[in-house]
Structures are given as C-alpha cells and as structure tokens.
Write an enzyme that holds these catalytic residues in place. Structure first.
Site, PDB file in Angstrom:
ATOM      1  CD  GLU A  91      -9.338  -0.689 -10.182  1.00  0.00           C
ATOM      2  OE1 GLU A  91      -9.606   0.365 -10.806  1.00  0.00           O
ATOM      3  OE2 GLU A  91      -9.842  -1.784 -10.464  1.00  0.00           O
ATOM      4  CD  GLU A 123     -13.170  -4.047  -8.280  1.00  0.00           C
ATOM      5  OE1 GLU A 123     -13.225  -3.865  -9.520  1.00  0.00           O
ATOM      6  OE2 GLU A 123     -13.139  -3.119  -7.460  1.00  0.00           O
TER       7      GLU A 123
END
Length: 501
Positions: A306, A427
C-alpha cells in the site's frame, strides 16, 4: 487513521490487477469440462453482455449494459455454444443470417450454425458466417450483431475475465489466503505475536486455499546500506523454505514488498524522495528476483503493498499528482528489474500496485506496464463500517450493502479486466465482532463469500486477510490457529473454499 504496523489498512480500497491475457479453453473442444458461468465484457466499453430487461423469452435482444451481477449477464461458453443459464437459452443469430448487421438474440438451443461460437484471442466468431460478435456502440443498450472481423475494440471480449492468448495459470488460481503479520512483522517473524511458520500450517492452508500471499518487509533484513542494500541470505533462505512448502503442496505463491512502504518507512512515493527510494527499491527486487530465478510460474512477485506518503498521508484518497508519477515509475522499475534477471523471470507473473492499493483515484491513475505477464494488485475493506470493529453498529451482512464492494469490483473491471488485465484483490476481509452473546463470524462469511463470488464472475481473484489474531473485536482477522495448525474459523474458511469447487 494513523498507521500502525500491526493494523491493516482496512479502510483502503485496493485492487490487484494482473495485466495479462489468459488462455481461454476453446469452446469448440468437446472433451473440455464446461467452465462455470460468468460475464462477457466488451473491451471498448467495459460493459457486460446482457439480456435486455432480464428477459428469458425467445427473440429477446442481447445488448451491452453496466455490469451488475444479475442472471441476465451470466453466460456459459462450452462445446461451441454460449448459453444463458437464467433462461436456459442460447446466444443466437436472428433468422440464421450471415449478413453484416444481423442481430444477436436469445433462442432455444438447437445446435444450428446460428448458435455456434468460437472464443479465441479475445474475439468471438460465428463459424457459419465467418463474422465476429460486434457491439454497435459502447453505451448502455448498444445491441450486439454480426460484422466482418476487423480486430477493432468493439469486437474484443473478455469471457469470465479472459481475453485469451496468454499462459493460463489464472484458470488454476482459486481461493487465496494471506500469511499476515509474520514475514512482514518487524524486526523478526515472531515479533507481532505469531509463531514461526511451520510446514504443518502451510499444509493446513493448502487444504482450503491454493493461492498463498506472503507479505514481506525487507528493510529489517538488510545487512548493508547504500549502494548495495544487501538482503540477509539467511532471511532469504528462511523465506525460500516456506515458499517451497507451499509450492510442494501445489499452491501458487505471491511474494511482495510490504511494510517497506507504510507509515514513515523508507518507500515514500513522491518526487522529492525518489532519488533515495528508487536505488533501494531496485536493489532489493534485483536480489529477490535473482534468488528465485529458477522457480516456475507457481511463484509470483508483487511490487508493493500500500505505497503511501509518510505516516499514511492521503492513503484513502488515492494519492495526488505528486504520488502517481512516482508510483508508475516504481512499478515499471519493478518489471524491468525482474525481467533483467532472465530465466523464468522473463515470463513470471508480476503484480503492480496503485497508490495505497486504492481502487478509486489510485487505480484511475495507475499506468500498467506494457508487458504480457503483468498484473495490478489492489485491496478492498469496503464498507469500513462493517469491516472494522470501530463501528460496531454494523454487525450483519444481509446483502443490502453489496453495492459498495460490488462498485469496487465493477470499477476494476472497467479499468482493467475488460481490457484483458487480470485483477487480484490481494487483501479483503472483516474483523469478527461480538454479537448476540457470541460473534458474527457467519456474517463475516456472508460478506467475504459475496466479494469472492462477485469478483470471480469477472475473472478476478481474491486473497482473504489473516493476521493471526483469533479473538473477537478490533483487528481480529485470524482464520488459522497457527499454534495448533487448525482452523479457528472453519465456517468462514469452508465457505470461501466452496466458491471454487
């Protein structure tokens, strides 16, 4: 919220996008097993092939429409026909015509040439006429017709997310699982409370999942700084041990670069930081790619997790004009670094990532490298009010909020899957909360299996987040009891696995 290495970026909506073309099982192969029903999307429009008004009668027109997951947009391509399971009728050329402009409709399956279709390399051809399935426009309601094949975008289709022509590992990938808070823990594998990963754990995971993501934080394991940024060989050997266990169990494995790019860590994607970030990023990936060079296509690499500004700045907003060029440069560097090592890395599947793995503005501004075996990785924890224990009033998942994660999947389809670029939600998940004197694990299963099933319709893959936390409340994403190597939440796990029978 402020970044904490033990917490997942639950509010970040991210998508894993795999930029590649999958080999579709030819519909003319009579001996091939029929694939599960799914969507057919137009490359030009990003919209789905749809039965007008959801009709089921003979002669109902077939058109383009925004993808919505209804039975009107489900198709099964097998043995030379394309069937709509909702109606039980076949995709058919009106009147058996072979002329340009002949409309396409639903009709009782009858085995005639008007209902024969060949799916290959992103086109759908009617052998009787030698003409291609063609969209007469790209807006909602655009009708489908036959037209002379010209290779134009309105004749390019992704069947179940597959536009054909590539190495087909994607038909093999099923439910995915994250070994979270282990190799990404800092400074060591057991620092965040999980035991060292064992073969028994991996063997257990392989009974329900065949796609394993190993999040890895690299900076605690560098033995030198600039310019070499040498990765500790003992750490690589330990990672290799777990990779080998998983591949030995028939799993596909995704190794990434995880908390190197979170909070105030070194991987900050901004113009001012790139002179420091880029050399370290390249040095690490060259070493990792070289070390695993001999592995076959069961091993995938993921560029970043991320990536975000210092202390999570604008992570949930998808970044800014300062971040996007840096992200795109790093993703291209990653592809170049891996490809430069040659061998199996020349065609290894690679996952690239937008800012924050964000499915909105981050994905909108992602430039996918021009490579036949590249993918983009994103995440979704949408809606945050259900996924996080910080909003405990949302405890049930009855389908009324399906439109929120569905919107992420639809957006990923329009941006990527409809253009033959694979998407992996590396995810997703929800924390288990207290509910009615017990917990809401069954509601979490409703949520997670909905996302998995909906993404599957578009050929997108999903990997559920598991951080090893087995309680009830905030940040409790644990599915596997890692100490006992048994499932803590078998009801959730069994339902996730059942999406891919």
């Amino acid at each position: 919220m402020p970044f904490s290495p033990r917490r997942r970026a639950l509010a970040a909506v991210t998508i894993t996008v795999m930029a590649a073309t999958m080999a579709w099982m030819g519909v003319g192969a009579a001996t091939a097993a029929a694939p599960a029903p799914g969507t057919i999307t137009g490359q030009q429009s990003g919209r789905c092939v749809d039965v007008q008004s959801g009709g089921v009668a003979n002669g109902t027109a077939v058109q383009l429409y925004d993808c919505n997951g209804t039975g009107a947009q489900q198709w099964q391509a097998a043995n030379g026909t394309i069937t709509n399971p909702q109606s039980g009728r076949c995709l058919d050329v009106s009147g058996g015509s072979t002329a340009n402009g002949a409309r396409v409709q639903l009709y009782d399956c009858n085995g005639t040439g008007a209902q024969q279709w060949q799916v290959a390399n992103g086109t759908i051809t009617n052998p009787q006429s030698g003409k291609c399935l063609d969209a007469n426009g790209s807006v909602n309601g655009s009708y489908l017709q036959l037209w002379s094949c010209g290779g134009t975008a309105n004749q390019q289709w992704a069947v179940n997310g597959d536009s054909g022509g590539g190495t087909d590992i994607w038909s093999q990938l099923k439910a995915g699982w994250n070994l979270g808070n282990s190799f990404d823990a800092t400074p060591t594998e057991t620092s965040w409370g999980n035991p060292a990963t064992t073969k028994a754990m991996i063997d257990r995971v392989a009974t329900r999942f065949n796609f394993l993501r190993i999040p890895v934080t690299w900076y605690p394991h560098l033995t030198t700084g600039s310019p070499g940024y040498t990765v500790d060989p003992a750490f690589l050997a330990r990672l290799k041990q777990v990779v080998d266990w998983a591949i030995g169990d028939g799993m596909y494995v995704d190794v990434n670069m995880h908390h190197d790019g979170g909070g105030d860590s070194w991987l900050i994607p901004s113009a001012s930081r790139m002179p420091q970030v880029e050399p370290e990023f390249n040095a690490i990936w060259r070493q990792v790619a070289g070390y695993f060079n001999g592995y076959d296509q069961h091993l995938l690499f993921e560029a970043m997790n991320e990536p975000q500004d210092a202390n999570g700045g604008n992570r949930y907003g998808g970044g800014t004009a300062d971040n996007w060029p840096a992200i795109n440069t790093l993703n291209q560097d990653f592809v170049n670094d891996v490809r430069a090592t040659g061998g199996a890395n020349a065609t290894r599947w690679l996952l690239v990532t937008p800012y924050g793995a964000n499915a909105g503005a981050g994905a909108d501004n992602l430039r996918v490298p021009n490579d036949s075996h590249v993918a983009v990785s994103v995440h979704t924890y949408n809606p945050w009010a259900f996924c996080s224990a910080t909003a405990p009033n949302y405890l049930t998942w009855d389908g009324s909020m399906n439109y929120l994660p569905d919107g992420d999947v639809n957006h990923a389809n329009q941006l990527f899957t409809s253009r033959g670029i694979h998407v992996v939600w590396t995810e997703f998940g929800a924390t288990v909360k207290p509910y009615n004197g017990g917990d809401n694990a069954d509601q979490v299963a409703n949520y997670e299996t909905h996302i998995e099933s909906y993404a599957k319709q578009f050929g997108q893959r999903t990997m559920v987040w598991d951080n090893g936390s087995l309680g009830v409340g905030d940040d409790q994403f644990g599915l596997l009891n890692r100490n006992a190597a048994t499932w803590q939440r078998p009801s959730i796990v069994d339902r996730l696995a059942a999406v891919y029978p």
